[in-house]
Design an enzyme around this catalytic site. Structure first.
Site, PDB file in Angstrom:
ATOM      1  N   THR A  85       0.829  -1.191   0.000  1.00 42.30           N
ATOM      2  CA  THR A  85       0.000   0.000   0.000  1.00 42.30           C
ATOM      3  C   THR A  85       0.873   1.255   0.000  1.00 42.30           C
ATOM      4  OG1 THR A  85      -1.793  -1.116   1.161  1.00 42.30           O
ATOM      5  CG2 THR A  85      -1.761   1.276   1.292  1.00 42.30           C
ATOM      6  N   GLY A 113       2.270  -0.523   9.433  1.00 48.03           N
ATOM      7  CA  GLY A 113       1.724   0.837   9.477  1.00 48.03           C
ATOM      8  C   GLY A 113       1.923   1.632   8.200  1.00 48.03           C
ATOM      9  N   PHE A 114       1.740   0.952   7.050  1.00 47.33           N
ATOM     10  CA  PHE A 114       1.851   1.639   5.746  1.00 47.33           C
ATOM     11  C   PHE A 114       3.187   2.369   5.600  1.00 47.33           C
ATOM     12  CE2 PHE A 114      -3.025   2.339   4.913  1.00 47.33           C
ATOM     13  CZ  PHE A 114      -3.173   0.973   4.726  1.00 47.33           C
ATOM     14  N   SER A 174      -6.672  -2.301   6.687  1.00 47.80           N
ATOM     15  CA  SER A 174      -5.488  -2.602   7.490  1.00 47.80           C
ATOM     16  C   SER A 174      -5.770  -2.259   8.948  1.00 47.80           C
ATOM     17  CB  SER A 174      -4.285  -1.798   7.000  1.00 47.80           C
ATOM     18  OG  SER A 174      -3.219  -1.894   7.937  1.00 47.80           O
ATOM     19  N   ASN A 176      -3.525  -1.570  11.073  1.00 49.80           N
ATOM     20  CA  ASN A 176      -2.333  -0.910  11.609  1.00 49.80           C
ATOM     21  C   ASN A 176      -2.297   0.603  11.409  1.00 49.80           C
ATOM     22  OD1 ASN A 176      -1.238  -3.446  12.413  1.00 49.80           O
ATOM     23  ND2 ASN A 176      -0.747  -3.829  10.273  1.00 49.80           N
TER      24      ASN A 176
END
EC number: 1.3.5.2
Length: 339
Positions: A85, A113-114, A174, A176
């Site tokens: 992502t 966390g991206f 997600s 996160n």
């Protein structure tokens, strides 16, 4: 050969192993050293979202967040590769350690966390595309962006990636990124889905290119919630749903030393949940929208189960980490045998 590589990689910290394996794979592809070690890709063309996939097995988002390695990964037999992502701005993600192997359970917990280099970097990387399969780009919102402004982040990413993507995946599931999963429900969902569709129409008109959009959902919903999301996607004429992302449940790993770690659990422990969501979606939507099945595919039989439950395509992630490239052809062959 992968058994030896896995033994080495699993002796390292998971995130270090992840980066090292991708760096080695990328170098091998650039030096044209991959082909002798890779089986001929399974040819089993399937049309989904108006796109022709060389076979039904794709790589899920998360492995190649910045599109730095998709050309190399694409040589391993995948019919599609989904990068990201990615978020509008670069962000470091959560503090380390943030990636954990549950080896006995064949699972992975991540709270990344991206972490990514931002959408501008990804677009520049995709411009060097040699991969001939289907390329999906998975987009999300920055951690600092409030929920009520999430649409703006998705629009920025869409504007940037639209002409580079074969399809776009919207990540609202997600666990996160604080508050992200709230976008799957009620007015938050309606506002987001309508806004993204408006942007798609504008970009289609501006570029003359129609890029289908899939939405990736979580496994941690009741059947009624799953049906509610499905109704919203169908009524807004989305092209596909990706089921599912990682789970926050630890019911399937009660004895793991990592069970208390925060983050999303993937791999074999999420397989049953994911397949259940696919089955609920398929029974409820009755063919109104294709389903891309992902979650716990560790064998060809697992891929077959997802297709039988109602998926048109499947994606691998944790299974690819545990089994290596052999799983790609095994899964693609199993799905092809159903035709």
């Amino acid at each position: 050969m992968y058994a030896f590589a896995r033994k080495l990689l699993f002796s390292l910290d998971p995130e270090t192993a992840h980066e090292l394996s991708l760096d080695c794979l990328g170098a091998a592809e650039r030096l044209q050293l991959l082909k002798p070690f890779v089986a001929t890709p399974v040819s089993d063309p399937v049309e989904v979202m108006g796109l022709r996939f060389p076979n039904a097995v794709g790589l899920a988002a998360g492995l190649d967040k910045n599109a730095d390695y998709f050309n190399a990964l694409g040589q391993l037999g995948f019919g599609s590769v989904e990068v990201g992502t990615v978020t509008p701005l670069p962000q470091p993600g959560n503090p380390q350690p943030r990636l954990f192997r549950l080896i006995e359970e064949e699972g992975i917990i991540n709270r990344m966390g991206f972490n990514n280099k931002g959408v501008a970097h990804l677009v520049a990387a995709v411009a060097r595309r040699r991969y001939r399969g289907v390329l999906g780009i998975n987009i999300g919102k920055n951690k600092a962006t409030p929920e009520e402004q999430a649409l703006s982040d998705y629009e920025k990413c869409m504007d940037a990636v639209y002409e580079s993507a074969d399809y776009i995946a919207i990540n609202i599931s997600s666990p996160n990124t604080p508050g992200l999963r709230n976008l799957q429900f009620g007015e938050n969902l309606s506002h987001l889905l309508q806004g993204i569709k408006r942007r798609q129409a504008l970009l289609h008109e501006a570029t003359g290119k129609r890029v289908p959009i899939a939405v990736k959902i979580a496994p941690d919903m009741t059947d009624d919630e799953i049906k509610g999301v499905a109704d919203a996607l169908v009524s807004n004429q989305y092209e596909a749903v990706i089921a599912t992302n990682t789970t926050v449940s630890r019911d399937e790993v009660p004895h793991s030393p990592h069970k208390e770690e925060m983050g999303g659990l993937s791999g074999r422990p999420v397989a049953e949940k994911s397949t259940h969501v696919i089955r609920v979606l398929a029974e409820h939507m009755q063919g109104a929208m294709p389903i891309i099945g992902v979650g716990g595919i560790m064998t060809g039989a697992d891929a077959e189960e997802k297709i039988r439950a109602g998926a048109s395509l499947v994606q691998l992630y944790s299974g690819f980490i545990y089994r290596g490239p052999a799983l790609v052809s095994e899964a693609a062959s199993a799905v092809a045998a159903l035709s």
